[in-house]
Design an enzyme around this catalytic site. Structure first.
Site, PDB file in Angstrom:
ATOM      1  N   LYS A  22       0.836  -1.219   0.000  1.00  8.12           N
ATOM      2  CA  LYS A  22       0.000   0.000   0.000  1.00  8.12           C
ATOM      3  C   LYS A  22       0.857   1.250   0.000  1.00  8.12           C
ATOM      4  O   LYS A  22       0.640   2.189  -0.773  1.00  8.12           O
ATOM      5  CB  LYS A  22      -0.917   0.031   1.225  1.00  8.12           C
ATOM      6  N   ASN A  23       1.871   1.288   0.858  1.00  7.58           N
ATOM      7  CA  ASN A  23       2.646   2.518   1.021  1.00  7.58           C
ATOM      8  C   ASN A  23       3.658   2.755  -0.087  1.00  7.58           C
ATOM      9  O   ASN A  23       4.344   3.772  -0.100  1.00  7.58           O
ATOM     10  CB  ASN A  23       3.314   2.530   2.402  1.00  7.58           C
ATOM     11  N   CYS A 115      -4.394  12.933  12.459  1.00 12.67           N
ATOM     12  CA  CYS A 115      -5.173  11.700  12.508  1.00 12.67           C
ATOM     13  C   CYS A 115      -5.012  11.094  13.885  1.00 12.67           C
ATOM     14  O   CYS A 115      -4.241  11.597  14.705  1.00 12.67           O
ATOM     15  CB  CYS A 115      -4.805  10.766  11.372  1.00 12.67           C
ATOM     16  N   ARG A 120       0.694  14.820  12.783  1.00 10.47           N
ATOM     17  CA  ARG A 120       1.167  14.570  11.418  1.00 10.47           C
ATOM     18  C   ARG A 120       1.225  15.837  10.561  1.00 10.47           C
ATOM     19  O   ARG A 120       0.556  15.916   9.517  1.00 10.47           O
ATOM     20  CB  ARG A 120       0.351  13.474  10.751  1.00 10.47           C
ATOM     21  N   ASP A 306       4.607   0.686  11.935  1.00 13.42           N
ATOM     22  CA  ASP A 306       3.407   0.038  11.403  1.00 13.42           C
ATOM     23  C   ASP A 306       3.271  -1.415  11.841  1.00 13.42           C
ATOM     24  O   ASP A 306       2.297  -2.081  11.480  1.00 13.42           O
ATOM     25  CB  ASP A 306       3.387   0.121   9.874  1.00 13.42           C
ATOM     26  N   ARG A 398      -8.667  -0.544   4.444  1.00 17.06           N
ATOM     27  CA  ARG A 398      -7.821   0.480   3.838  1.00 17.06           C
ATOM     28  C   ARG A 398      -6.448  -0.088   3.471  1.00 17.06           C
ATOM     29  O   ARG A 398      -5.804   0.358   2.546  1.00 17.06           O
ATOM     30  CB  ARG A 398      -7.605   1.656   4.813  1.00 17.06           C
TER      31      ARG A 398
END
Ligand code: EPZ
Length: 420
Positions: A22-23, A115, A120, A306, A398
């Site tokens: 994803k990243n 968030c 952030r 993460d 997500r």
């Protein structure tokens, strides 16, 4: 809102195919805005974040066609202003700014709010753009970067928590079409940044030093179309590795890259979980009693933030005391109160969580708060006695492709309850 119902206590066994990262795919899709020629991106994971990014590219004027795990993009004619609500909804979309500024010398997007895991800010992104000669204004919730010319420059991108991943990506994407040489110091070294740079190089960009804290970009007049296969998702792979360990099973991570996961496998080894490569992938299994380990999250090649929550799920199953310190995000312990609902004993002391592990868990209804916290709740549910219901799993969707299907293939008793 959908939820997951998990009946715990089954050791996971078998092979799981790791999806694209994803990243890596989010900034790579944004980078297709840098050329008017067609680009083909392969091994794209089927995630809501990816669908969001496709909507944003379409809004900007690009033609986007998805076909299985391949996305073709042609950004022939684009505008420099992103849709306020679309961009605001997904933080990762901030990485359209660099390509828009690079190609159009003009980029206007809604300011990403904070968030749940931290404030952030994007001050380092903007510092990078300003060093290339852009004028930055923040008004009516928009951040607007405009430049008559973009000129290469030296910029230090280190911040409160060290390097910035999307900040490095954004400045790199603005600099590839600038005049002259840009040198990014304290650049992020994450594999996802390297994957983006490899795609940019395939488009004709001139970049050296990727994967090191000093990246040098020599601007070119224009970029052409290219094809690229996204790297496997090391965070998804780590999540399945820890699920295998927590359930005392044996799982093969098909397609995972061990060279991206040294810090994770090193801590797993210390905790009594072995990993070895065979022809099909990386085999993960427990080698006996689990041992407590201390973790501190750091920029790559340190232990990734993460995977912090998932590692905590392993430590609550491990007899003894372990200390987990979060150095990247200020408030990334949202999973602690929900894990306590399952019977975990965790105390938060400033940036650290002190885990008193080894107590058996019992299933309960729990609430997902963010992407990785929800992965930790699923892992704990797989080990808990009885039923665990994880609510608000849109957070999971997500970043995890078909997590319930993949876990069921490994023998988990898990079902998705779709809200009617
Ligand atoms: C990327 O976010 C990832 N997201 C995050 O993954 C990941 O946690 C993070 O990198 C760190 O590895 C994507 O790639 C889409 P940062 P990013 O800028 O780039 C501070 C997930 O679960 N900072 O490296 O937004 C910042 O507040 C997500 O998949 C500034 O102070 O993270 C943080 O404390 C969550 N000013 C630290 O740096 C800036 O201008 C690292 O953030 C930028 C960042």
């Amino acid at each position: 809102m959908d939820s997951l119902l998990i009946k715990g206590g089954v050791p996971l066994h078998g092979e799981v195919q790791i999806s694209g990262a994803k990243n890596a795919v989010l900034p790579i899709l944004a980078a297709t805005l840098l050329t008017s020629e067609p680009c083909t991106i392969r091994r794209v994971p089927d995630l809501s974040d990816v669908r969001f990014m496709s909507q944003i590219l379409t809004w900007l004027g690009a033609e986007v066609r998805a076909d299985g795990d391949t996305i073709r993009v042609r950004a022939k004619k684009i505008k420099g202003e992103g849709d306020y609500d679309l961009v605001r909804k997904m933080r990762g979309s901030i990485c359209i700014m660099g390509p828009l500024l690079g190609r159009l010398r003009d980029a206007k997007v809604s300011l990403p709010g904070g968030c749940i895991i931290g404030a952030r800010p994007i001050n380092l992104h903007l510092k990078g753009f300003q060093s290339l000669g852009a004028k930055v204004t923040i008004e009516n919730g928009y951040v607007h970067c405009k430049a008559r010319r973009l000129t290469g420059a030296a910029v230090f991108l280190g911040g409160r928590a060290g390097s910035t991943v999307l900040g490095t990506a954004n400045v790199m994407m603005a600099a590839v079409l600038a005049e002259g040489v840009t040198v990014i110091e304290s650049a992020a070294c994450e594999p996802e940044v390297t994957d983006l740079a490899n795609f940019l190089i395939a488009m004709g960009a001139r970049i050296t030093g990727v994967g090191s804290p000093t990246i040098t970009i020599t601007g070119v007049k224009q970029l052409h179309g290219a094809e690229h296969e996204v790297i496997p998702d090391r965070i998804e792979a780590a999540t399945y590795a820890i699920a295998a360990a927590v359930t005392n099973g044996e799982v093969t991570l098909r397609g995972a890259r061990s060279d991206h996961m040294h810090a994770i496998f090193d801590k797993l080894k210390d905790s009594g979980v072995s990993t070895h490569c065979n022809g099909n992938g990386i085999v993960v299994k427990r080698g006996g009693r689990l041992k407590p380990v201390d973790i501190t999250t750091l920029p790559y090649s340190g232990f990734p933030t993460d995977v912090q929550a998932q590692m905590m799920a392993l430590m609550i199953m491990t007899p003894g005391i372990s200390i987990i310190t979060e150095r990247i995000f200020e408030s990334r312990f949202m999973h602690v109160s929900e894990l306590s609902r399952l019977g975990a004993d965790i105390e938060i002391e400033g940036p650290s969580a002190i885990v008193k592990g080894g107590k058996p868990l019992s299933g309960a209804p729990v609430m997902a708060s963010d992407l990785r916290a929800s992965a930790a709740l699923v892992i704990a549910g797989l080990a808990a006695k009885g039923n665990t219901q994880v609510n608000r799993i849109y957070h999971l969707d997500r970043g995890y492709e078909k997590i319930d299907v993949k876990l069921r293939q490994l023998g988990a008793r898990i079902e998705r309850i779709e809200e009617s």
